[in-house]
Motif scaffolding. Structure first.
Motif, PDB file in Angstrom:
ATOM      1  N   LEU A 114       0.840  -1.188   0.000  1.00  0.00           N
ATOM      2  CA  LEU A 114       0.000   0.000   0.000  1.00  0.00           C
ATOM      3  C   LEU A 114       0.882   1.248   0.000  1.00  0.00           C
ATOM      4  O   LEU A 114       2.060   1.201   0.341  1.00  0.00           O
ATOM      5  N   SER A 115       0.293   2.384  -0.371  1.00  0.00           N
ATOM      6  CA  SER A 115       1.039   3.641  -0.346  1.00  0.00           C
ATOM      7  C   SER A 115       1.431   3.977   1.081  1.00  0.00           C
ATOM      8  O   SER A 115       0.787   3.534   2.046  1.00  0.00           O
ATOM      9  N   LEU A 116       2.485   4.781   1.237  1.00  0.00           N
ATOM     10  CA  LEU A 116       2.918   5.195   2.566  1.00  0.00           C
ATOM     11  C   LEU A 116       1.797   5.964   3.264  1.00  0.00           C
ATOM     12  O   LEU A 116       1.590   5.812   4.472  1.00  0.00           O
ATOM     13  N   GLU A 117       1.074   6.760   2.496  1.00  0.00           N
ATOM     14  CA  GLU A 117      -0.047   7.514   3.061  1.00  0.00           C
ATOM     15  C   GLU A 117      -1.088   6.580   3.666  1.00  0.00           C
ATOM     16  O   GLU A 117      -1.602   6.817   4.763  1.00  0.00           O
ATOM     17  N   GLU A 118      -1.387   5.488   2.973  1.00  0.00           N
ATOM     18  CA  GLU A 118      -2.383   4.532   3.453  1.00  0.00           C
ATOM     19  C   GLU A 118      -1.856   3.792   4.693  1.00  0.00           C
ATOM     20  O   GLU A 118      -2.573   3.630   5.683  1.00  0.00           O
ATOM     21  N   ASP A 127       4.169   7.022  22.007  1.00  0.00           N
ATOM     22  CA  ASP A 127       4.263   6.469  23.364  1.00  0.00           C
ATOM     23  C   ASP A 127       3.991   4.975  23.451  1.00  0.00           C
ATOM     24  O   ASP A 127       3.823   4.437  24.535  1.00  0.00           O
ATOM     25  N   ASP A 128       3.945   4.274  22.293  1.00  0.00           N
ATOM     26  CA  ASP A 128       3.597   2.856  22.343  1.00  0.00           C
ATOM     27  C   ASP A 128       4.195   2.116  21.162  1.00  0.00           C
ATOM     28  O   ASP A 128       4.843   2.720  20.292  1.00  0.00           O
ATOM     29  N   ILE A 129       3.950   0.799  21.101  1.00  0.00           N
ATOM     30  CA  ILE A 129       4.517  -0.018  20.026  1.00  0.00           C
ATOM     31  C   ILE A 129       3.447  -0.585  19.103  1.00  0.00           C
ATOM     32  O   ILE A 129       3.790  -1.219  18.109  1.00  0.00           O
ATOM     33  N   GLN A 130       2.157  -0.406  19.404  1.00  0.00           N
ATOM     34  CA  GLN A 130       1.130  -0.933  18.509  1.00  0.00           C
ATOM     35  C   GLN A 130       1.007  -0.016  17.296  1.00  0.00           C
ATOM     36  O   GLN A 130       0.991   1.203  17.416  1.00  0.00           O
ATOM     37  N   GLY A 131       0.884  -0.639  16.115  1.00  0.00           N
ATOM     38  CA  GLY A 131       0.719   0.122  14.896  1.00  0.00           C
ATOM     39  C   GLY A 131       1.842  -0.128  13.909  1.00  0.00           C
ATOM     40  O   GLY A 131       2.656  -1.040  14.066  1.00  0.00           O
ATOM     41  N   TYR A 132       1.895   0.731  12.884  1.00  0.00           N
ATOM     42  CA  TYR A 132       2.867   0.601  11.793  1.00  0.00           C
ATOM     43  C   TYR A 132       4.006   1.597  11.992  1.00  0.00           C
ATOM     44  O   TYR A 132       3.769   2.769  12.272  1.00  0.00           O
ATOM     45  N   GLY A 133       5.246   1.121  11.882  1.00  0.00           N
ATOM     46  CA  GLY A 133       6.372   2.035  12.012  1.00  0.00           C
ATOM     47  C   GLY A 133       7.641   1.330  12.423  1.00  0.00           C
ATOM     48  O   GLY A 133       7.928   0.218  11.981  1.00  0.00           O
ATOM     49  N   HIS A 134       8.393   1.963  13.327  1.00  0.00           N
ATOM     50  CA  HIS A 134       9.694   1.451  13.759  1.00  0.00           C
ATOM     51  C   HIS A 134       9.760   1.614  15.269  1.00  0.00           C
ATOM     52  O   HIS A 134       9.838   2.740  15.780  1.00  0.00           O
ATOM     53  N   LYS A 163      -7.839   0.759  16.281  1.00  0.00           N
ATOM     54  CA  LYS A 163      -7.520   1.833  15.332  1.00  0.00           C
ATOM     55  C   LYS A 163      -6.201   1.559  14.599  1.00  0.00           C
ATOM     56  O   LYS A 163      -5.931   2.162  13.565  1.00  0.00           O
ATOM     57  N   PHE A 164      -5.386   0.641  15.164  1.00  0.00           N
ATOM     58  CA  PHE A 164      -4.130   0.277  14.515  1.00  0.00           C
ATOM     59  C   PHE A 164      -4.243  -1.006  13.677  1.00  0.00           C
ATOM     60  O   PHE A 164      -3.266  -1.434  13.082  1.00  0.00           O
ATOM     61  N   TRP A 165      -5.429  -1.616  13.654  1.00  0.00           N
ATOM     62  CA  TRP A 165      -5.628  -2.831  12.862  1.00  0.00           C
ATOM     63  C   TRP A 165      -6.045  -2.419  11.451  1.00  0.00           C
ATOM     64  O   TRP A 165      -7.129  -1.860  11.255  1.00  0.00           O
ATOM     65  N   PRO A 166      -5.220  -2.678  10.432  1.00  0.00           N
ATOM     66  CA  PRO A 166      -5.510  -2.190   9.077  1.00  0.00           C
ATOM     67  C   PRO A 166      -6.823  -2.740   8.497  1.00  0.00           C
ATOM     68  O   PRO A 166      -7.134  -3.924   8.652  1.00  0.00           O
ATOM     69  N   ASN A 167      -7.558  -1.844   7.834  1.00  0.00           N
ATOM     70  CA  ASN A 167      -8.763  -2.245   7.094  1.00  0.00           C
ATOM     71  C   ASN A 167      -8.416  -2.718   5.694  1.00  0.00           C
ATOM     72  O   ASN A 167      -9.252  -3.300   5.005  1.00  0.00           O
ATOM     73  N   SER A 168      -7.197  -2.416   5.261  1.00  0.00           N
ATOM     74  CA  SER A 168      -6.728  -2.815   3.930  1.00  0.00           C
ATOM     75  C   SER A 168      -5.469  -3.662   4.081  1.00  0.00           C
ATOM     76  O   SER A 168      -4.605  -3.334   4.897  1.00  0.00           O
ATOM     77  N   PRO A 169      -5.343  -4.732   3.308  1.00  0.00           N
ATOM     78  CA  PRO A 169      -6.349  -5.256   2.384  1.00  0.00           C
ATOM     79  C   PRO A 169      -7.554  -5.829   3.135  1.00  0.00           C
ATOM     80  O   PRO A 169      -7.460  -6.151   4.322  1.00  0.00           O
ATOM     81  N   LYS A 170      -8.626  -5.974   2.420  1.00  0.00           N
ATOM     82  CA  LYS A 170      -9.861  -6.456   3.026  1.00  0.00           C
ATOM     83  C   LYS A 170      -9.654  -7.839   3.647  1.00  0.00           C
ATOM     84  O   LYS A 170      -9.062  -8.721   3.042  1.00  0.00           O
ATOM     85  N   GLY A 171     -10.132  -7.999   4.892  1.00  0.00           N
ATOM     86  CA  GLY A 171     -10.035  -9.294   5.559  1.00  0.00           C
ATOM     87  C   GLY A 171      -8.781  -9.491   6.374  1.00  0.00           C
ATOM     88  O   GLY A 171      -8.637 -10.512   7.061  1.00  0.00           O
ATOM     89  N   LEU A 172      -7.845  -8.518   6.330  1.00  0.00           N
ATOM     90  CA  LEU A 172      -6.581  -8.695   7.052  1.00  0.00           C
ATOM     91  C   LEU A 172      -6.803  -8.887   8.552  1.00  0.00           C
ATOM     92  O   LEU A 172      -6.163  -9.732   9.182  1.00  0.00           O
ATOM     93  N   GLN A 173      -7.741  -8.139   9.120  1.00  0.00           N
ATOM     94  CA  GLN A 173      -7.993  -8.252  10.566  1.00  0.00           C
ATOM     95  C   GLN A 173      -8.414  -9.669  10.942  1.00  0.00           C
ATOM     96  O   GLN A 173      -7.907 -10.249  11.908  1.00  0.00           O
ATOM     97  N   GLU A 174      -9.340 -10.241  10.173  1.00  0.00           N
ATOM     98  CA  GLU A 174      -9.826 -11.598  10.453  1.00  0.00           C
ATOM     99  C   GLU A 174      -8.727 -12.635  10.239  1.00  0.00           C
ATOM    100  O   GLU A 174      -8.628 -13.626  10.976  1.00  0.00           O
ATOM    101  N   ILE A 175      -7.888 -12.401   9.227  1.00  0.00           N
ATOM    102  CA  ILE A 175      -6.804 -13.338   8.928  1.00  0.00           C
ATOM    103  C   ILE A 175      -5.767 -13.340  10.054  1.00  0.00           C
ATOM    104  O   ILE A 175      -5.285 -14.395  10.481  1.00  0.00           O
TER     105      ILE A 175
END
Length: 337
Positions: A114-118, A127-134, A163-175
């Motif tokens: 996905l794009s960096l923006e997405e 202040d935390d480690i959940q989400g996308y980054g380093h 809020k840190f669980w990606p909606n894209s691609p579709k179904g990623l959260q369930e997978i």
């Protein structure tokens, strides 16, 4: 915490470690594929020696989980030796369906395309480690890992920050949930076997965790020429993964509970030479309030106590907030002298 010693479902999700913002590695490579900034170059003394340890790849332990599950004593002995001598092994016949793993790999790879923006819609907060980054960047002069990551807390479910669980691609959260549940089942069976090799009831270690916390991490490594390695007898050993096997590292908590008998091995996962690579890791650890220290039966007149008792949450955050090199993360629990 409830009066019966259980942890409540309305318990607030913990935060773990602050991190200084750093550039996105995937974008660095996209803009200039040949440039590796100095912050990502390891010191000479921290690099592998010239000695050839590739022959050791073929003797890295392989454990058959189906045999452990059936109570096979020979396989249990193999597990004991693997934890004692390596702190690292590969697991086959683990029961995680190939299609479940493949769906997770495909969806995770799609996320990083996905794009960096997405992707930044799920950016890791300061202040935390959940989400996308380093994560775990604590100083401006720290040597950085050549990777970007998506890190999520999966279990217990009320720890999830959706809020840190990606909606894209579709179904990623369930997978991610399906895959993590399968890994959790494998971990539970391994904990039972770990309990047995530590001469306890098979449910003992799981009980000591109080509440099994599980994190999911996907690492994206852009091209950069270095092999996979683990450390064995102070030498880096290249690891040749067995198709569909799971790679298991004995963690710090087991090292401390076993009073150093079983070692938490230093390991690295780095990039391929000419193409991007993605690795997938699951971490299973105790509740913050659990006190960890050598179990009484692991200390005797011949074996002195190597570690003091510490609250796991304090231990974890201390290790995350320091610039970790080698086995420095276990030093805070070591008894001096």
């Amino acid at each position: 915490m409830g009066s019966n010693g259980t942890f409540l479902d309305n318990e607030e999700a913990p935060t773990y470690a602050p991190s200084i913002p750093v550039p996105n590695v995937q974008e660095l490579v996209r803009k200039d594929p040949l440039q590796v900034p100095q912050r990502y170059v390891r010191e000479v003394e921290d690099r592998p020696k010239d000695t050839d340890t590739s022959y050791l790849s073929s003797v890295i332990p392989v454990i058959d989980l189906s045999l452990l599950f059936m109570g096979n004593n020979e396989e249990l002995t193999k597990l004991d030796r693997a934890c004692l001598e390596w702190g690292f092994f590969q697991v086959v016949n683990h029961g995680v369906a190939k299609q479940v793993s493949q769906k997770m790999k495909d969806a995770a790879a799609e996320f990083f395309e996905l794009s960096l923006e997405e992707k930044n819609k799920y950016a890791m907060p300061s202040d935390d480690i959940q989400g996308y980054g380093h994560a775990y960047v604590v100083s401006e002069d720290q040597i950085l890992d050549w990777s970007d990551a998506l890190i999520l807390l999966v279990h217990p479910s009320h720890y999830r920050k959706l809020k840190f669980w990606p909606n894209s691609p579709k179904g990623l959260q369930e997978i991610i949930e399906e895959y993590s549940n399968a890994i959790r089942k494998v971990a539970t069976e391994l904990f039972q076997s770990f309990s047995l090799i530590m001469e306890m009831d098979k449910e003992a270690l799981l009980g000591l965790h109080k509440q099994l916390v599980q994190a999911y991490r996907v690492n994206y490594y852009p091209p950069c020429s270095k092999p996979d390695q683990i450390k064995h007898n102070n030498e880096w050993v290249p690891v040749n993964p067995i198709p569909d096997a799971l790679v298991v590292n004995v963690g710090d908590v087991f090292e401390i509970w076993s009073n150093g008998k079983y070692k938490s091995v230093e390991h690295r996962a780095v990039a391929n030479y000419n193409k991007a690579r993605i690795s997938y890791a699951s971490f299973l650890f105790p509740h913050d309030e659990v006190e960890i220290g050598p179990l009484s039966h692991m200390v005797d007149s011949k074996t002195k106590q190597l570690f003091k008792k510490v609250r796991y949450g304090e231990y974890l955050r201390s290790s995350m907030n320091k610039k970790m090199e080698g086995k420095a993360h276990t030093q805070m629990a070591k008894i001096e002298g």
